[in-house]
Write an enzyme that holds these catalytic residues in place. Structure first.
Site, PDB file in Angstrom:
ATOM      1  N   HIS A 125     -42.754  58.493  43.587  1.00  0.00           N
ATOM      2  CA  HIS A 125     -41.537  57.688  43.761  1.00  0.00           C
ATOM      3  C   HIS A 125     -41.292  56.988  42.425  1.00  0.00           C
ATOM      4  CE1 HIS A 125     -39.218  55.111  46.901  1.00  0.00           C
ATOM      5  NE2 HIS A 125     -38.819  54.699  45.696  1.00  0.00           N
ATOM      6  N   HIS A 180     -34.028  47.889  21.207  1.00  0.00           N
ATOM      7  CA  HIS A 180     -34.037  49.341  21.347  1.00  0.00           C
ATOM      8  C   HIS A 180     -35.117  49.759  22.342  1.00  0.00           C
ATOM      9  CE1 HIS A 180     -37.284  48.673  18.433  1.00  0.00           C
ATOM     10  NE2 HIS A 180     -37.757  49.868  18.762  1.00  0.00           N
ATOM     11  N   ASN A 187     -36.653  59.544  15.957  1.00  0.00           N
ATOM     12  CA  ASN A 187     -37.471  58.575  15.247  1.00  0.00           C
ATOM     13  C   ASN A 187     -37.832  59.120  13.861  1.00  0.00           C
ATOM     14  OD1 ASN A 187     -39.707  56.879  14.387  1.00  0.00           O
ATOM     15  ND2 ASN A 187     -39.871  56.214  16.522  1.00  0.00           N
TER      16      ASN A 187
END
EC number: 2.7.7.12
Length: 340
Positions: free
Chosen positions: A298, A169, A79
């Site tokens: 999980h 994106h 970035n």
């Protein structure tokens, strides 16, 4: 230069990143004159590769493609206006009663397609698979860095969801501390495991498959459902049937299944609600920490359409007001016709 500061009451870390004030924004409309769509400059579009920065990872469409050139499926970039950066050492300091550290970490962009006008619901299953492969590849690579404690992969779609550029994106931010919200999730999962000796997410999955009324779609590897206690209308979880705490363990077969169900869910939401803005977040266990989370956590994916606003009541109490029952939301999304 960014830095992290800790709230001594909530124990929540805040990233201060003044450089991000200068990032471009597709959604700003000049009052005197609106730009024509074809006149807009997009750093992620094909042909602008050399202006958007060197790619960290790319999936080329042809074997002889040169780096930072057109003809790609996926590009991963640092970035240009990062919240955190890797080019520094982690320095922790005390300032009176306060704690601070410099902004070490990663902030990357996963550009999902060459085409400015396409989004996940417009892509083929194979193209969506490539997005998930990029998530996995970068997650595994960054998890080798010993100072990194957590990797967050997320997508902001639309201005209300926090996106500054329209081109489809996702983002990845790797932090040197475990975020407070993730700590809360892990603690809740541990408390449940201590009480029941089972994974709470596995039990949620079993309950949803038993009740059926909140399930939107299911395939061999994943179940998509509107969460029983969703914070926002149409909050959707996609949970793997096979238990694993870490997103990095996703298999080739699971990637294919996740691509199909993710594309279908986004398509259903779009057809039911219009081109609604949304946030998508991969929830996965922290890395490089001493506590064992393999049995209790999980990994899963959450999608939160931006249909309501967080206001004073929510900020003041931590409660959320959701005007749509998840059973009704799931029924609406189930009934959406998908293309054959």
């Amino acid at each position: 230069m960014s830095e992290l500061r800790k709230d001594p009451v909530s124990k929540r870390w805040v990233i201060f990143s003044p450089e991000r004030a200068y990032r471009p924004n597709d959604y700003k409309v000049k009052k005197e004159k609106k730009e024509k769509e074809e006149d807009k400059y997009c750093p992620f579009c094909s042909g602008n590769e050399k202006k958007s920065g060197d790619e960290i990872l790319a999936y080329p469409k042809t074997a002889n493609r040169e780096p930072n050139s057109p003809n790609w499926w996926i590009r991963v970039l640092e970035n240009k206006y990062p919240a955190l950066t890797p080019q520094q050492n982690l320095e922790k300091k005390g300032v009176g009663i306060y704690d601070r550290m410099n902004g070490l970490g990663r902030h990357e962009i996963i550009v999902e397609t060459e085409d400015h006008k396409r989004c996940i619901s417009d892509l083929t299953n194979i193209e969506v698979e490539k997005i998930i492969w990029a998530y996995r590849d970068r997650y595994i690579d960054i998890s080798q860095e010993k100072e990194i404690k957590h990797i967050l992969i997320f997508k902001n779609y639309g201005e209300r969801a926090g996106a500054s550029l329209e081109h489809s994106h996702s983002q990845l931010i790797a932090t040197p501390v475990v975020p407070k919200r993730v700590e809360t999730e892990i603690k809740g999962a541990k408390d449940y495991y201590k009480f029941r000796d089972r994974c709470v997410y596995c039990d949620i999955l079993s309950q949803e498959q038993l009740d059926k009324e909140r399930i939107i779609e299911e395939n061999e590897e994943f179940v998509a459902f509107n969460f029983f206690a969703g914070k926002v209308p149409y909050e959707t979880w996609i949970v793997p049937k096979k238990h694993s705490a870490f997103f990095s363990t996703i298999t080739k077969k699971q990637i294919g299944s996740l691509a199909k169900i993710l594309k279908n869910v986004i398509t259903r939401i779009k057809r039911a609600l219009g081109d609604v803005d949304y946030n998508m977040v991969v929830h996965t266990s922290p890395i490089n920490i001493h506590e064992n989370t393999e049995d209790v956590f999980h990994w899963h994916l959450e999608i939160m359409p931006k249909l309501t606003r967080i206001a004073g009541f929510e900020w003041g109490t931590g409660f959320y007001i959701n005007p749509v029952l998840p059973e009704d939301a799931a029924k609406t999304l189930r009934e959406i016709k998908l293309d054959e």
